[in-house]
Design an enzyme around this catalytic site. Structure first.
Site, PDB file in Angstrom:
ATOM      1  N   HIS A   1       2.268   3.066  -8.809  1.00 29.66           N
ATOM      2  CA  HIS A   1       2.135   1.635  -9.117  1.00 29.66           C
ATOM      3  C   HIS A   1       3.301   1.166  -9.989  1.00 29.66           C
ATOM      4  CE1 HIS A   1      -1.694   1.778  -7.263  1.00 29.66           C
ATOM      5  NE2 HIS A   1      -2.355   2.343  -8.252  1.00 29.66           N
TER       6      HIS A   1
ATOM      7  N   LEU B   1       9.997 -21.666  -3.566  1.00 32.52           N
ATOM      8  CA  LEU B   1       9.058 -20.662  -3.051  1.00 32.52           C
ATOM      9  C   LEU B   1       7.707 -20.739  -3.778  1.00 32.52           C
ATOM     10  CD1 LEU B   1       8.787 -17.956  -1.306  1.00 32.52           C
ATOM     11  CD2 LEU B   1       9.281 -16.781  -3.454  1.00 32.52           C
TER      12      LEU B   1
ATOM     13  N   ASP C   1       0.826  -1.211   0.000  1.00 29.79           N
ATOM     14  CA  ASP C   1       0.000   0.000   0.000  1.00 29.79           C
ATOM     15  C   ASP C   1       0.862   1.264   0.000  1.00 29.79           C
ATOM     16  OD1 ASP C   1      -2.411   1.343  -0.026  1.00 29.79           O
ATOM     17  OD2 ASP C   1      -2.578   1.397   2.160  1.00 29.79           O
TER      18      ASP C   1
HETATM   19  C1  FPP Z   1      -2.313   0.139  -3.107  1.00 30.94           C
HETATM   20  O1  FPP Z   1      -1.787   1.445  -3.256  1.00 30.94           O
HETATM   21  C2  FPP Z   1      -1.749  -0.717  -4.125  1.00 30.94           C
HETATM   22  C3  FPP Z   1      -2.481  -1.275  -5.115  1.00 30.94           C
HETATM   23  C4  FPP Z   1      -3.923  -1.071  -5.278  1.00 30.94           C
HETATM   24  C5  FPP Z   1      -1.836  -2.106  -6.130  1.00 30.94           C
HETATM   25  C6  FPP Z   1      -0.514  -2.723  -5.769  1.00 30.94           C
HETATM   26  C7  FPP Z   1       0.149  -3.047  -7.003  1.00 30.94           C
HETATM   27  C8  FPP Z   1       1.437  -2.940  -7.265  1.00 30.94           C
HETATM   28  C9  FPP Z   1       2.481  -2.614  -6.283  1.00 30.94           C
HETATM   29  C10 FPP Z   1       1.928  -3.163  -8.631  1.00 30.94           C
HETATM   30  C11 FPP Z   1       1.449  -4.466  -9.170  1.00 30.94           C
HETATM   31  C12 FPP Z   1       2.553  -5.139  -9.741  1.00 30.94           C
HETATM   32  C13 FPP Z   1       2.587  -6.414 -10.077  1.00 30.94           C
HETATM   33  C14 FPP Z   1       3.851  -6.945 -10.549  1.00 30.94           C
HETATM   34  C15 FPP Z   1       1.434  -7.309 -10.021  1.00 30.94           C
HETATM   35  P1  FPP Z   1      -2.783   2.663  -3.289  1.00 30.94           P
HETATM   36  O2  FPP Z   1      -2.927   3.103  -4.681  1.00 30.94           O
HETATM   37  O3  FPP Z   1      -4.063   2.311  -2.609  1.00 30.94           O
HETATM   38  O4  FPP Z   1      -1.983   3.703  -2.461  1.00 30.94           O
HETATM   39  P2  FPP Z   1      -2.623   4.866  -1.586  1.00 30.94           P
HETATM   40  O5  FPP Z   1      -3.139   4.227  -0.340  1.00 30.94           O
HETATM   41  O6  FPP Z   1      -1.445   5.754  -1.349  1.00 30.94           O
HETATM   42  O7  FPP Z   1      -3.698   5.528  -2.394  1.00 30.94           O
END
Ligand code: FPP
Length: 255
Positions: free
Chosen positions: A35, A129, A18
């Site tokens: 992201h 893994l 997150d």
């Molecule tokens: C939450 O951050 C994160 C997500 C919704 C997506 C997580 C995905 C990735 C790290 C990339 C995916 C990569 C692969 C390889 C599958 P947020 O956008 O909710 O952050 P915020 O809380 O700051 O708004």
């Protein structure tokens, strides 16, 4: 990958990645940039988990709730998964990693679904893994699905905890030992609700794009020193020993 793996009591690590959106906004970039940067460190953490002798790593990449995000953001997340699969396929296979997706991927582009099917198939017999991306995933939905499947196959019969666990999306992942959430919030967000029943929780303020192998190793170190009692009064070697102890106690008390 290092060959002599250190012994570790933490067998299954789950991560809520997150803080991507806030990381990008703080730098005056669009949210999706977070992201993109966040996806760049996923492979490093996979390798670190493998090197640390962790048996299973489950990463929350897209929740059922994430469908409510703007279309452009959803598309970027799909695209990052696609790119990861293409980029990391060889390394996953070379390192004996078993790759799986847990969740509903019906609405992903066909080309990405094909890449997933191919890598799941190619890596299915790997014994290293267990790497799982939760994508289109929700914990309540997983439990409901498991319950419905059980009822269908066993009409009119009560289910036990052990039986229900066998109907989860990937039964052999087992319980989570450590759940890490980056980004500063202290929430579970519908992630692995069944599997985290006895997990150690670790919340870090670090936003996912800034997360590092050094911090991951530090967390493993800190948490492996915590005493896990699984509801008993002294630390037991594992949850199973406590369950066995509880069974013995119950039958002794019944007389
Ligand atoms: C939450 O951050 C994160 C997500 C919704 C997506 C997580 C995905 C990735 C790290 C990339 C995916 C990569 C692969 C390889 C599958 P947020 O956008 O909710 O952050 P915020 O809380 O700051 O708004």
């Amino acid at each position: 990958m290092i060959l002599a793996k250190p012994k570790h009591s933490i067998k299954h690590v789950a991560i809520i990645m997150d803080g991507n959106g806030r990381w990008a906004s703080m730098r005056a970039h669009p949210r999706v940039w977070g992201h993109v940067r966040g996806s760049g460190i996923v492979a490093d953490i996979v390798e670190a988990a493998d090197d640390a002798g962790v048996g299973a790593l489950t990463m929350y990449a897209f929740s059922t709730e994430n469908w409510c995000r703007p279309q452009t953001e959803v598309r970027v997340l799909f695209n990052l998964l696609h790119k990861f699969l293409k980029r990391e396929r060889d390394r996953i296979l070379k390192n004996n990693i078993r790759f799986k997706i847990m969740g509903d991927i019906t609405n992903l582009p066909v080309s990405t679904k094909n890449l997933i099917a191919q890598l799941e198939n190619e890596s299915r017999l790997n014994t290293g893994l267990k790497l799982t991306f939760a994508f289109g995933y929700g914990g309540r939905s997983e439990i409901t699905q498991a319950m419905n499947l059980f009822v269908k196959e066993n009409p009119g019969r009560d289910v036990t905890e052990e039986e229900l666990a066998k109907y989860l999306m990937i039964p052999d992942l087992g319980d989570v030992d450590l759940l890490i959430r980056t980004g500063g919030d202290h929430r579970i967000s519908n992630f692995l609700l069944w599997q985290i029943a006895y997990a150690e929780l670790y919340f870090t303020d670090t936003k996912w794009p800034d997360f590092s192998v050094v911090e991951f190793d530090e967390i493993l170190d800190i948490v492996s020193k915590r005493e896990r009692r699984f509801g008993a009064i002294t630390s037991a070697p594992d949850l199973k020993s406590n369950i066995e102890q509880a069974r013995t106690n119950k039958s002794l008390l019944r007389g």
